[in-house]
Design a protein around this motif. Structure first.
Motif, PDB file in Angstrom:
ATOM      1  N   UNK A 268       0.784  -1.228   0.000  1.00  9.99           N
ATOM      2  CA  UNK A 268       0.000   0.000   0.000  1.00  9.99           C
ATOM      3  C   UNK A 268       0.816   1.278   0.000  1.00  9.99           C
ATOM      4  N   UNK A 269       2.026   1.222   0.538  1.00 10.54           N
ATOM      5  CA  UNK A 269       2.817   2.453   0.632  1.00 10.54           C
ATOM      6  C   UNK A 269       4.277   2.101   0.863  1.00 10.54           C
ATOM      7  N   UNK A 270       5.131   3.078   0.577  1.00  5.25           N
ATOM      8  CA  UNK A 270       6.534   2.983   0.935  1.00  5.25           C
ATOM      9  C   UNK A 270       7.034   4.391   1.196  1.00  5.25           C
ATOM     10  N   UNK A 271       8.221   4.484   1.740  1.00  2.56           N
ATOM     11  CA  UNK A 271       8.912   5.763   1.849  1.00  2.56           C
ATOM     12  C   UNK A 271      10.112   5.675   0.920  1.00  2.56           C
ATOM     13  N   UNK A 272      10.182   6.601  -0.035  1.00  2.00           N
ATOM     14  CA  UNK A 272      11.210   6.536  -1.066  1.00  2.00           C
ATOM     15  C   UNK A 272      12.534   7.079  -0.539  1.00  2.00           C
ATOM     16  N   UNK A 273      13.423   6.153  -0.202  1.00  2.00           N
ATOM     17  CA  UNK A 273      14.762   6.500   0.268  1.00  2.00           C
ATOM     18  C   UNK A 273      15.630   6.782  -0.959  1.00  2.00           C
ATOM     19  N   UNK A 274      16.237   7.965  -1.052  1.00  2.00           N
ATOM     20  CA  UNK A 274      16.820   8.407  -2.328  1.00  2.00           C
ATOM     21  C   UNK A 274      18.180   7.803  -2.650  1.00  2.00           C
ATOM     22  N   UNK A 275      18.183   6.619  -3.253  1.00  2.00           N
ATOM     23  CA  UNK A 275      19.445   5.960  -3.623  1.00  2.00           C
ATOM     24  C   UNK A 275      20.279   6.821  -4.556  1.00  2.00           C
ATOM     25  N   UNK A 276      19.618   7.507  -5.474  1.00  2.00           N
ATOM     26  CA  UNK A 276      20.352   8.352  -6.416  1.00  2.00           C
ATOM     27  C   UNK A 276      21.019   9.527  -5.719  1.00  2.00           C
TER      28      UNK A 276
END
Length: 353
Positions: free
Chosen positions: A272-280
């Motif tokens: 349903x959801x995630x928190x986008x941890x910025x790998x870039x």
């Protein structure tokens, strides 16, 4: 942070270069003899998140005009220590690392400081010792966002399982403490079952299966990273619970990372959801701050020019907290937390090609 290694089959020149790094080799990404030589130790290469970080690193090294040497410590602080010695012998002018054991890295940091080699830590923050900059998102916010989403979806009542990361890591501790604190404060009628997994997907799957057997009325799962994604989906499928959100049997699942597979799973209604941890951005600003350190620049707490905030964690330790948005199917607001849609092209997980 995560079980897949799909990038090890990539065929582009950039991915092939990253692959050498992922498999523990040392390589150079930029060729100019005038470029400063820096080292990057990759913490692991068995997760989609870190494989993405590995892919981005040589790209940004080239853009910033840096020569790059790489190693992979494979989630082992002893290997990280040995890799640091290798970097010293190679004459690097700066080093970026992502120590998974944030206490045990202190002696290595002290040695690097004595050698006047600036260190940037990525994703994790050392418990003690000095580094030039920590490049990280606010991991307490990860736990709070997951809490607000699940609390809203469950109407403030019910049972949830939290699949914790490693509690020897500041990330695991931050996410765990923030999720628990938020639940106690805002949703006291929700029962939280905390399960230690040490970032191990197989352990996470086994513990989730046990909890669902004991408590078949569990309605929420918080995975502290995508390391648990595959196993969680498998367990839910086995239990007959991998159904869309419109079905009353649906178990609401929130993850952390923002890898492509998570975004796809959100679109398909599997999670349903995630928190986008910025790998870039972790790759970009790790190298940015290494170059800045080599150039003699300094920083102070406050807003940056790249939508983040530098905070002072303790005396002599600064942390650039990069943006990490909540991602959902509808882009709605949950418990006061805004989200972006899973198909948003601004998300790094939608731009891996």
């Amino acid at each position: 942070m995560r079980l897949r290694t799909a990038l090890c089959s990539a065929v582009s020149a950039l991915s092939a270069l990253a692959l050498l790094s992922a498999c523990g080799s040392s390589t150079t990404a930029a060729s100019s003899s005038d470029a400063p030589l820096v080292g990057i130790d990759y913490p692991r290469s068995d997760t989609d998140f870190w494989n993405s970080y590995i892919k981005y690193t040589p790209q940004y090294a080239k853009e910033l005009g840096l020569d790059l040497k790489t190693t992979n410590s494979q989630n082992d602080v002893a290997k990280l220590t040995a890799n640091a010695q290798t970097f010293i012998s190679q004459g690097v002018k700066g080093l970026a690392m992502a120590p998974q054991d944030t206490a045990a890295i202190a002696p290595t940091l002290a040695q690097m400081e004595a050698k006047k080699i600036p260190v940037v830590t990525v994703d994790t923050r050392p418990d003690t010792g000095k580094v030039f900059m920590v490049v990280r998102a606010d991991n307490r916010a990860y736990g709070e966002k997951a809490c607000q989403y699940l609390g809203t979806k469950l109407g403030g009542k019910g049972k949830v399982v939290m699949l914790q990361g490693g509690l020897d890591s500041i990330n695991g501790r931050d996410r765990t403490e923030a999720f628990n604190d938020c639940m106690k404060k805002n949703y006291p009628d929700i029962t939280v079952f905390g399960e230690a997994t040490n970032w191990d997907g197989a352990v996470a799957a086994q513990k989730l299966q046990t909890r669902l057997t004991q408590h078949p009325d569990i309605k929420g799962v918080y995975m502290q990273s995508s390391f648990a994604l595959s196993g969680t989906l498998q367990v839910l499928k086995q239990k007959g619970l991998l159904v869309g959100p419109e079905d009353k049997k649906h178990v609401f699942v929130v993850s952390n990372d923002g890898i492509p597979e998570e975004l796809k799973s959100i679109a398909e209604g599997k999670i349903d959801a995630t928190v986008s941890q910025p790998a870039d951005l972790y790759a970009k600003y790790a190298l940015y701050y290494l170059k800045a350190a080599i150039d003699g620049k300094t920083f102070k707490p406050g807003k940056t020019d790249h939508d983040s905030t530098i905070i002072q964690v303790r005396d002599g330790l600064l942390e650039d907290q990069l943006s990490a948005p909540l991602v959902t199917a509808d882009g709605g607001t949950y418990g006061g937390v805004p989200s972006v849609k899973s198909d948003d092209k601004a998300l790094w997980g939608n731009n891996l090609g």
